[in-house]
Design a protein around this motif. Structure first.
Motif, PDB file in Angstrom:
ATOM      1  N   GLU A  30      18.076 132.541  27.601  1.00 44.67           N
ATOM      2  CA  GLU A  30      16.987 132.424  28.585  1.00 44.67           C
ATOM      3  C   GLU A  30      16.819 130.946  28.927  1.00 44.67           C
ATOM      4  O   GLU A  30      16.018 130.235  28.313  1.00 44.67           O
ATOM      5  N   PRO A  31      17.588 130.434  29.893  1.00 46.08           N
ATOM      6  CA  PRO A  31      17.556 129.002  30.192  1.00 46.08           C
ATOM      7  C   PRO A  31      16.178 128.467  30.545  1.00 46.08           C
ATOM      8  O   PRO A  31      15.915 127.268  30.356  1.00 46.08           O
ATOM      9  N   ASP A  32      15.294 129.320  31.048  1.00 47.17           N
ATOM     10  CA  ASP A  32      13.959 128.855  31.414  1.00 47.17           C
ATOM     11  C   ASP A  32      12.955 128.957  30.272  1.00 47.17           C
ATOM     12  O   ASP A  32      11.773 128.632  30.457  1.00 47.17           O
ATOM     13  N   ALA A  33      13.397 129.406  29.128  1.00 45.48           N
ATOM     14  CA  ALA A  33      12.474 129.582  28.007  1.00 45.48           C
ATOM     15  C   ALA A  33      11.860 128.247  27.589  1.00 45.48           C
ATOM     16  O   ALA A  33      12.521 127.210  27.596  1.00 45.48           O
ATOM     17  N   ARG A  34      10.611 128.322  27.215  1.00 43.74           N
ATOM     18  CA  ARG A  34       9.917 127.146  26.678  1.00 43.74           C
ATOM     19  C   ARG A  34       9.942 127.269  25.151  1.00 43.74           C
ATOM     20  O   ARG A  34       9.449 128.251  24.603  1.00 43.74           O
ATOM     21  N   VAL A  35      10.545 126.290  24.493  1.00 40.63           N
ATOM     22  CA  VAL A  35      10.649 126.322  23.040  1.00 40.63           C
ATOM     23  C   VAL A  35       9.927 125.117  22.455  1.00 40.63           C
ATOM     24  O   VAL A  35      10.204 123.976  22.835  1.00 40.63           O
ATOM     25  N   THR A  36       9.020 125.378  21.551  1.00 42.74           N
ATOM     26  CA  THR A  36       8.253 124.330  20.877  1.00 42.74           C
ATOM     27  C   THR A  36       8.509 124.430  19.387  1.00 42.74           C
ATOM     28  O   THR A  36       8.532 125.531  18.829  1.00 42.74           O
ATOM     29  N   ALA A  37       8.698 123.287  18.742  1.00 43.82           N
ATOM     30  CA  ALA A  37       8.939 123.267  17.297  1.00 43.82           C
ATOM     31  C   ALA A  37       7.716 122.745  16.566  1.00 43.82           C
ATOM     32  O   ALA A  37       7.115 121.746  16.978  1.00 43.82           O
ATOM     33  N   LEU A  38       7.350 123.442  15.503  1.00 41.66           N
ATOM     34  CA  LEU A  38       6.302 122.955  14.607  1.00 41.66           C
ATOM     35  C   LEU A  38       6.955 122.151  13.490  1.00 41.66           C
ATOM     36  O   LEU A  38       8.019 122.526  12.983  1.00 41.66           O
ATOM     37  N   ARG A  85      -5.268 123.850  13.102  1.00 46.57           N
ATOM     38  CA  ARG A  85      -4.446 123.016  13.985  1.00 46.57           C
ATOM     39  C   ARG A  85      -3.349 123.850  14.642  1.00 46.57           C
ATOM     40  O   ARG A  85      -3.063 123.714  15.838  1.00 46.57           O
ATOM     41  N   THR A  86      -2.717 124.734  13.902  1.00 53.14           N
ATOM     42  CA  THR A  86      -1.617 125.545  14.435  1.00 53.14           C
ATOM     43  C   THR A  86      -2.109 126.525  15.496  1.00 53.14           C
ATOM     44  O   THR A  86      -1.440 126.747  16.515  1.00 53.14           O
ATOM     45  N   ARG A  87      -3.282 127.115  15.280  1.00 53.44           N
ATOM     46  CA  ARG A  87      -3.865 128.004  16.301  1.00 53.44           C
ATOM     47  C   ARG A  87      -4.035 127.260  17.618  1.00 53.44           C
ATOM     48  O   ARG A  87      -3.755 127.807  18.694  1.00 53.44           O
ATOM     49  N   ARG A  88      -4.469 126.016  17.529  1.00 53.19           N
ATOM     50  CA  ARG A  88      -4.673 125.228  18.748  1.00 53.19           C
ATOM     51  C   ARG A  88      -3.337 124.995  19.469  1.00 53.19           C
ATOM     52  O   ARG A  88      -3.260 125.101  20.699  1.00 53.19           O
ATOM     53  N   VAL A  89      -2.296 124.702  18.685  1.00 56.89           N
ATOM     54  CA  VAL A  89      -0.978 124.498  19.288  1.00 56.89           C
ATOM     55  C   VAL A  89      -0.479 125.778  19.955  1.00 56.89           C
ATOM     56  O   VAL A  89       0.012 125.751  21.094  1.00 56.89           O
ATOM     57  N   LEU A  90      -0.610 126.895  19.270  1.00 52.86           N
ATOM     58  CA  LEU A  90      -0.128 128.160  19.832  1.00 52.86           C
ATOM     59  C   LEU A  90      -0.844 128.505  21.128  1.00 52.86           C
ATOM     60  O   LEU A  90      -0.230 129.017  22.074  1.00 52.86           O
ATOM     61  N   ARG A  91      -2.123 128.226  21.189  1.00 57.89           N
ATOM     62  CA  ARG A  91      -2.870 128.472  22.447  1.00 57.89           C
ATOM     63  C   ARG A  91      -2.403 127.516  23.531  1.00 57.89           C
ATOM     64  O   ARG A  91      -2.197 127.916  24.683  1.00 57.89           O
ATOM     65  N   ASP A  92      -2.223 126.223  23.180  1.00 60.83           N
ATOM     66  CA  ASP A  92      -1.868 125.213  24.178  1.00 60.83           C
ATOM     67  C   ASP A  92      -0.513 125.498  24.823  1.00 60.83           C
ATOM     68  O   ASP A  92      -0.321 125.255  26.021  1.00 60.83           O
ATOM     69  N   VAL A  93       0.439 126.000  24.032  1.00 64.75           N
ATOM     70  CA  VAL A  93       1.779 126.246  24.581  1.00 64.75           C
ATOM     71  C   VAL A  93       1.939 127.671  25.095  1.00 64.75           C
ATOM     72  O   VAL A  93       2.998 128.042  25.594  1.00 64.75           O
ATOM     73  N   GLY A  94       0.878 128.467  24.998  1.00 65.81           N
ATOM     74  CA  GLY A  94       0.953 129.842  25.465  1.00 65.81           C
ATOM     75  C   GLY A  94       1.994 130.653  24.733  1.00 65.81           C
ATOM     76  O   GLY A  94       2.771 131.405  25.346  1.00 65.81           O
ATOM     77  N   ALA A  95       2.039 130.540  23.427  1.00 62.78           N
ATOM     78  CA  ALA A  95       3.086 131.172  22.627  1.00 62.78           C
ATOM     79  C   ALA A  95       3.140 132.678  22.839  1.00 62.78           C
ATOM     80  O   ALA A  95       2.110 133.362  22.855  1.00 62.78           O
ATOM     81  N   ASP A  96       4.359 133.194  23.012  1.00 63.26           N
ATOM     82  CA  ASP A  96       4.588 134.631  23.098  1.00 63.26           C
ATOM     83  C   ASP A  96       5.102 135.202  21.785  1.00 63.26           C
ATOM     84  O   ASP A  96       4.947 136.394  21.522  1.00 63.26           O
ATOM     85  N   VAL A  97       5.750 134.369  20.978  1.00 59.94           N
ATOM     86  CA  VAL A  97       6.324 134.815  19.712  1.00 59.94           C
ATOM     87  C   VAL A  97       6.473 133.602  18.807  1.00 59.94           C
ATOM     88  O   VAL A  97       6.733 132.490  19.270  1.00 59.94           O
TER      89      VAL A  97
END
Length: 365
Positions: A30-38, A85-97
């Motif tokens: 999925e080339p358009d996927a947004r991936v964030t690392a914790l 802190r992690t909940r805030r990150v997940l909300r900010d990046v709109g995490a799907d999984v």
């Protein structure tokens, strides 16, 4: 709609590398996927993750004490702070999984995702699951593991996600370049010795004792001894280096490896089809021996206890193997068969399917 995937694998290279390999595979599918690392400020997170092109969100680490001590008393506070802190990150990046790999950041990631009712995927790289993944598996949509018997109920065995520099490595095609890179004889058999980024004392001592006999038998030795350790022997055919920046070239240059049996080491060495003498760490719960056991049972290498490793043992095992080309080739083939070169894309597909966004083969066959 763009999918947002959060990978939680910070704290050590054994957690970071599979997370980044999975992230790479997600982007290929999925080339358009947004991936964030914790990650955390500890260890290699701040160096490895941004260098691979992924945004890094730092959260307070939650190391889990193995014994009752002062850290155990502070654990509830640390967990609450890190989850917040992690909940805030997940909300900010709109995490799907959220996909977790164990380690310092996985536990708060799992708890934060569960509290937000986000789907979770767990991957266990070690032969015995750690506490974080045991907790995460209770909330997970899917659980995957590197080897059987991880202790996670219902886990599917897929291997360890590895970077494409390893899974697509052409050892034969790179052999000449690799030998030239390290200053090795282009035709002689080569033993590769490494014990992790800091080296390993027992491996260093055994190899130093074996070097005279090995080089006399025509075997060259490429030895990564660790930046804090100085080699205690010198000989024509012995090439000591503090650290291996190009593991791909080291694998391509070698005919046999002498190494520890960490999960990442076993996965890489077997996937590239390199016969190995595995020497598990003598500490911990014995998981390193379990990591190597499937490869050894398949005929891809030997298992030697740390206390039994001597110069004579190294010399005997290596010279016997390289003196028999058919056996060497059969051992290499068995090692490769026991590897899981496609684990990165297998896990990435699971992650995207759980997120509900993977289009059926995207027009591919």
């Amino acid at each position: 709609m763009t999918v947002s995937v959060v990978v939680a694998g910070g704290g050590s290279a054994g957690h970071v590398e599979p997370a980044l390999a999975t992230a790479d595979a997600v982007r290929r599918l999925e080339p358009d996927a947004r991936v964030t690392a914790l990650g955390t400020e500890r260890g290699l997170d701040t160096r490895l993750i941004p260098a691979r092109g992924y945004p890094l969100e730092l959260i307070p680490p939650v190391p889990l004490p193995r014994k009752p001590n002062a850290d155990l008393a502070r654990l509830p506070y640390r967990v609450v702070r890190s989850v917040h802190r992690t909940r805030r990150v997940l909300r900010d990046v709109g995490a799907d999984v959220v996909v977790g790999f164990g380690g310092y950041v996985a536990l708060p990631a799992y708890l934060a995702a569960a509290s937000l009712r986000l789907p979770i995927v767990v991957h266990e790289a070690n032969a015995r699951a750690g506490v974080a993944n045991k907790v995460g598996a209770r909330f997970a949509r899917d659980v995957l593991a590197a080897v059987p018997g991880s202790g996670l109920a219902g886990a599917r065995v897929v291997g360890i996600p590895l970077r494409t520099a390893i899974t697509e490595l052409d050892r034969a095609g790179l052999r000449a370049q690799a030998r030239e890179h390290f200053g090795l004889d282009p035709e002689a058999p080569v033993l590769l010795v490494f014990g992790g980024s800091q080296g390993a004392r027992s491996l260093n001592e055994a190899v130093s004792a074996a070097v005279p006999a090995l080089t006399a038998a025509g075997v060259w030795v490429l030895h990564a001894h660790g930046p804090k350790n100085e080699p205690t022997v010198s000989a024509p055919g012995y090439v000591p280096v503090p650290y291996l920046e190009r593991m791909d070239l080291a694998y391509a240059a070698a005919d046999v490896a002498l190494c520890r049996a960490g999960a990442m080491t076993v996965a890489e060495v077997s996937t590239v089809g390199l016969p190995a003498i595995y020497v598990p760490l003598p500490h911990g719960n014995g998981e390193q021996a379990l990591n190597a056991r499937p490869v050894v049972d398949a005929g891809g290498g030997e298992l030697v206890a740390d206390a039994e490793l001597t110069g004579d043992v190294v010399t005997s095992l290596v010279t016997d193997l390289v003196a028999d080309p058919r056996r060497l080739a059969a051992t290499a083939a068995a090692a490769r068969r026991s590897g899981h070169a496609g684990a990165d894309e297998t896990l990435a597909r699971v992650v995207l399917e759980v997120a509900g966004t993977l289009v059926s083969e995207r027009g591919r066959t």
